[in-house]
Design a protein around this motif. Structure first.
Motif, PDB file in Angstrom:
ATOM      1  N   GLY A   4      34.042  34.342   5.927  1.00  0.00           N
ATOM      2  CA  GLY A   4      33.335  35.577   6.234  1.00  0.00           C
ATOM      3  C   GLY A   4      31.848  35.306   6.330  1.00  0.00           C
ATOM      4  O   GLY A   4      31.413  34.176   6.590  1.00  0.00           O
ATOM      5  N   GLN A   5      31.057  36.324   6.118  1.00  0.00           N
ATOM      6  CA  GLN A   5      29.605  36.145   6.059  1.00  0.00           C
ATOM      7  C   GLN A   5      29.245  35.578   4.688  1.00  0.00           C
ATOM      8  O   GLN A   5      29.637  36.119   3.669  1.00  0.00           O
ATOM      9  N   VAL A   6      28.491  34.485   4.667  1.00  0.00           N
ATOM     10  CA  VAL A   6      28.103  33.851   3.414  1.00  0.00           C
ATOM     11  C   VAL A   6      26.586  33.980   3.251  1.00  0.00           C
ATOM     12  O   VAL A   6      25.820  33.567   4.139  1.00  0.00           O
ATOM     13  N   VAL A   7      26.176  34.558   2.150  1.00  0.00           N
ATOM     14  CA  VAL A   7      24.758  34.741   1.835  1.00  0.00           C
ATOM     15  C   VAL A   7      24.421  33.851   0.638  1.00  0.00           C
ATOM     16  O   VAL A   7      25.064  33.957  -0.413  1.00  0.00           O
ATOM     17  N   ARG A   8      23.444  32.992   0.806  1.00  0.00           N
ATOM     18  CA  ARG A   8      23.017  32.086  -0.258  1.00  0.00           C
ATOM     19  C   ARG A   8      21.565  32.393  -0.616  1.00  0.00           C
ATOM     20  O   ARG A   8      20.678  32.314   0.229  1.00  0.00           O
ATOM     21  N   LYS A   9      21.334  32.712  -1.884  1.00  0.00           N
ATOM     22  CA  LYS A   9      19.991  33.056  -2.340  1.00  0.00           C
ATOM     23  C   LYS A   9      19.691  32.366  -3.667  1.00  0.00           C
ATOM     24  O   LYS A   9      20.601  32.044  -4.433  1.00  0.00           O
ATOM     25  N   ALA A  10      18.400  32.186  -3.936  1.00  0.00           N
ATOM     26  CA  ALA A  10      17.978  31.628  -5.221  1.00  0.00           C
ATOM     27  C   ALA A  10      16.640  32.233  -5.619  1.00  0.00           C
ATOM     28  O   ALA A  10      15.854  32.655  -4.753  1.00  0.00           O
ATOM     29  N   TRP A  11      16.407  32.267  -6.922  1.00  0.00           N
ATOM     30  CA  TRP A  11      15.155  32.785  -7.486  1.00  0.00           C
ATOM     31  C   TRP A  11      14.697  31.862  -8.605  1.00  0.00           C
ATOM     32  O   TRP A  11      15.498  31.161  -9.216  1.00  0.00           O
ATOM     33  N   ARG A  12      13.409  31.928  -8.914  1.00  0.00           N
ATOM     34  CA  ARG A  12      12.868  31.250 -10.084  1.00  0.00           C
ATOM     35  C   ARG A  12      12.014  32.245 -10.854  1.00  0.00           C
ATOM     36  O   ARG A  12      11.417  33.152 -10.270  1.00  0.00           O
ATOM     37  N   LEU A  13      11.979  32.091 -12.165  1.00  0.00           N
ATOM     38  CA  LEU A  13      11.198  33.000 -12.996  1.00  0.00           C
ATOM     39  C   LEU A  13      10.697  32.272 -14.225  1.00  0.00           C
ATOM     40  O   LEU A  13      11.288  31.275 -14.660  1.00  0.00           O
ATOM     41  N   ALA A  14       9.600  32.757 -14.762  1.00  0.00           N
ATOM     42  CA  ALA A  14       9.054  32.188 -15.986  1.00  0.00           C
ATOM     43  C   ALA A  14      10.043  32.432 -17.110  1.00  0.00           C
ATOM     44  O   ALA A  14      10.443  33.565 -17.362  1.00  0.00           O
ATOM     45  N   GLY A  15      10.446  31.348 -17.786  1.00  0.00           N
ATOM     46  CA  GLY A  15      11.516  31.485 -18.767  1.00  0.00           C
ATOM     47  C   GLY A  15      11.194  30.934 -20.136  1.00  0.00           C
ATOM     48  O   GLY A  15      12.097  30.507 -20.855  1.00  0.00           O
ATOM     49  N   ILE A  26      25.614  33.180  -4.552  1.00  0.00           N
ATOM     50  CA  ILE A  26      26.299  32.984  -3.277  1.00  0.00           C
ATOM     51  C   ILE A  26      27.359  34.060  -3.164  1.00  0.00           C
ATOM     52  O   ILE A  26      28.226  34.178  -4.039  1.00  0.00           O
ATOM     53  N   GLN A  27      27.281  34.865  -2.107  1.00  0.00           N
ATOM     54  CA  GLN A  27      28.274  35.927  -1.921  1.00  0.00           C
ATOM     55  C   GLN A  27      28.903  35.807  -0.538  1.00  0.00           C
ATOM     56  O   GLN A  27      28.270  35.366   0.413  1.00  0.00           O
ATOM     57  N   VAL A  28      30.172  36.159  -0.456  1.00  0.00           N
ATOM     58  CA  VAL A  28      30.907  36.080   0.797  1.00  0.00           C
ATOM     59  C   VAL A  28      31.687  37.367   0.991  1.00  0.00           C
ATOM     60  O   VAL A  28      32.240  37.932   0.044  1.00  0.00           O
ATOM     61  N   GLY A  29      31.694  37.861   2.231  1.00  0.00           N
ATOM     62  CA  GLY A  29      32.374  39.110   2.538  1.00  0.00           C
ATOM     63  C   GLY A  29      32.346  39.377   4.036  1.00  0.00           C
ATOM     64  O   GLY A  29      31.951  38.507   4.825  1.00  0.00           O
ATOM     65  N   PRO A  30      32.741  40.579   4.448  1.00  0.00           N
ATOM     66  CA  PRO A  30      32.738  40.914   5.872  1.00  0.00           C
ATOM     67  C   PRO A  30      31.344  40.803   6.477  1.00  0.00           C
ATOM     68  O   PRO A  30      30.347  41.113   5.824  1.00  0.00           O
ATOM     69  N   ALA A  31      31.268  40.363   7.718  1.00  0.00           N
ATOM     70  CA  ALA A  31      29.989  40.197   8.388  1.00  0.00           C
ATOM     71  C   ALA A  31      29.236  41.513   8.472  1.00  0.00           C
ATOM     72  O   ALA A  31      29.822  42.579   8.685  1.00  0.00           O
ATOM     73  N   GLY A  32      27.929  41.430   8.307  1.00  0.00           N
ATOM     74  CA  GLY A  32      27.079  42.607   8.438  1.00  0.00           C
ATOM     75  C   GLY A  32      26.982  43.451   7.199  1.00  0.00           C
ATOM     76  O   GLY A  32      26.304  44.482   7.193  1.00  0.00           O
ATOM     77  N   ARG A  33      27.665  43.044   6.110  1.00  0.00           N
ATOM     78  CA  ARG A  33      27.627  43.828   4.873  1.00  0.00           C
ATOM     79  C   ARG A  33      27.109  42.966   3.730  1.00  0.00           C
ATOM     80  O   ARG A  33      27.571  41.863   3.519  1.00  0.00           O
ATOM     81  N   ASP A  34      26.109  43.468   3.032  1.00  0.00           N
ATOM     82  CA  ASP A  34      25.491  42.746   1.914  1.00  0.00           C
ATOM     83  C   ASP A  34      25.444  43.715   0.736  1.00  0.00           C
ATOM     84  O   ASP A  34      24.424  44.283   0.422  1.00  0.00           O
ATOM     85  N   GLU A  35      26.632  43.916   0.106  1.00  0.00           N
ATOM     86  CA  GLU A  35      26.750  44.977  -0.881  1.00  0.00           C
ATOM     87  C   GLU A  35      26.096  44.664  -2.222  1.00  0.00           C
ATOM     88  O   GLU A  35      25.954  45.532  -3.065  1.00  0.00           O
ATOM     89  N   VAL A  36      25.724  43.406  -2.446  1.00  0.00           N
ATOM     90  CA  VAL A  36      25.064  43.049  -3.701  1.00  0.00           C
ATOM     91  C   VAL A  36      23.573  42.907  -3.432  1.00  0.00           C
ATOM     92  O   VAL A  36      23.132  41.947  -2.803  1.00  0.00           O
ATOM     93  N   ALA A  37      22.813  43.898  -3.866  1.00  0.00           N
ATOM     94  CA  ALA A  37      21.363  43.844  -3.738  1.00  0.00           C
ATOM     95  C   ALA A  37      20.781  43.298  -5.033  1.00  0.00           C
ATOM     96  O   ALA A  37      21.406  43.349  -6.083  1.00  0.00           O
TER      97      ALA A  37
END
Length: 315
Positions: free
Chosen positions: A70-81, A167-178
């Motif tokens: 399906g559509q695969v969205v790959r994201k990453a963040w960094r934060l002071a820890g 990393i989230q995968v689902g139907p194309a055009g939908r990004d339900e995890v904000a």
């Protein structure tokens, strides 16, 4: 067929129609990262596949996965820890997922995941956007409430920086995890609970003590965090603190150490004006030697211009 392999086949079957189902609208859920998180990677592949890990590594099976399309969205963040554990970061994210109807398929820590072999058997985004300490990481995979979506979370750290990968995968055009990066700080029960953080962790960043580049002025208005610290010290005469000033990396070390000391001294003068005895409050500065964010960005430099309160009492 092994139990692990059968489990992979069953979970894969649950998602076999992921790229084909024309499901109706599904309410998005929002994951809240601690305040100050900075996105480092954001890649969207409308048509792709992802091997979702569903169990830990073993010599017999490697890392069992469910291959999803399906559509695969790959994201990453960094934060002071500084002072934050990987468990403190992934725990609230797990709770937010389950509250949003997601079902946790698999969860592990570095050792139970399989350490080195697990990390190099899964999809990990490249440094410097993502980093994994082989002895300190946490992972989970989950499937969405309508069985058309799935995701994985990976949290690790490098010294005082925490990294989060989604990393989230689902139907194309939908990004339900904000993802919301303006949540309150990890470990704070309320935005103003700086005294709780000070006593629990031994130090706290005073996020409302802000400075322009090159300046040590607090301005003319009230500063809530310093008012709270002043009241705390007046109520607890056996407590002592040191204000520690910090700067961004603009200029020489010598100049920045002097500037950071003036910033800490300004915080000290503020609480003394509130009646706190001078003997209860010290100050110091370390210039740009202890950053909480990258000095390569304006946001990072702003975060580094700060004052921390450090509890030095031993009783």
């Amino acid at each position: 067929m092994s139990i692990t392999r059968r489990r992979a086949d069953v979970i894969a079957l649950l998602f076999c129609a992921m790229s084909l189902v024309g499901a109706g609208p599904v309410l998005a859920i929002e994951l809240s990262l601690p305040i100050g998180a900075r996105e480092t990677i954001n890649r969207v592949s409308p048509v792709d596949s992802y091997d979702l890990p569903i169990s830990g590594w073993s010599a017999e099976t490697g890392v069992p996965v469910a291959r999803l399309e399906g559509q695969v969205v790959r994201k990453a963040w960094r934060l002071a820890g500084a002072g934050i554990t990987t468990g403190q970061v992934i725990g609230p994210l797990r709770d937010q997922l389950t509250d949003g109807g997601y079902e946790i398929i698999f969860e592990c820590t570095a050792r139970s995941c399989g350490g080195f072999d697990f990390r190099f058997g899964i999809d990990v985004l490249r440094a410097p956007g993502m980093y994994v300490d082989l002895s300190d990481f946490r992972f989970l995979s989950a499937k969405g409430p309508d069985a058309t979506r799935a995701l994985s979370l990976l949290v690790s750290r490098d010294s005082d920086t925490v990294f989060v990968q989604l990393i989230q995968v689902g139907p194309a055009g939908r990004d339900e995890v904000a993802v919301n990066t303006n949540a309150r700080s990890v470990g704070a029960s309320a935005p103003g609970d700086i005294i709780g953080q000070l006593e629990a962790r031994g130090h706290v960043v005073l996020t409302d003590v802000e400075f322009e580049s090159g300046s040590a002025s607090l301005g003319a208005g009230a500063v809530d965090s310093l008012d709270r610290i002043a009241a705390y010290l007046l109520e607890n005469p056996n407590r002592d603190i040191t204000f520690v000033g910090h700067t961004d990396a603009t200029g020489s070390l010598e100049a920045n150490v002097a500037l950071s000391r003036r910033r800490a001294e300004a915080a000290r003068a503020y609480v003394i004006d509130k009646g706190v005895p001078r003997s209860q409050v010290a100050f110091d500065g370390v210039g740009f030697l202890s950053p909480v964010a990258s000095n390569l960005t304006a946001d990072g430099r702003e975060a580094n211009r700060r004052v921390e309160a450090v509890l030095i009492s031993t009783e």
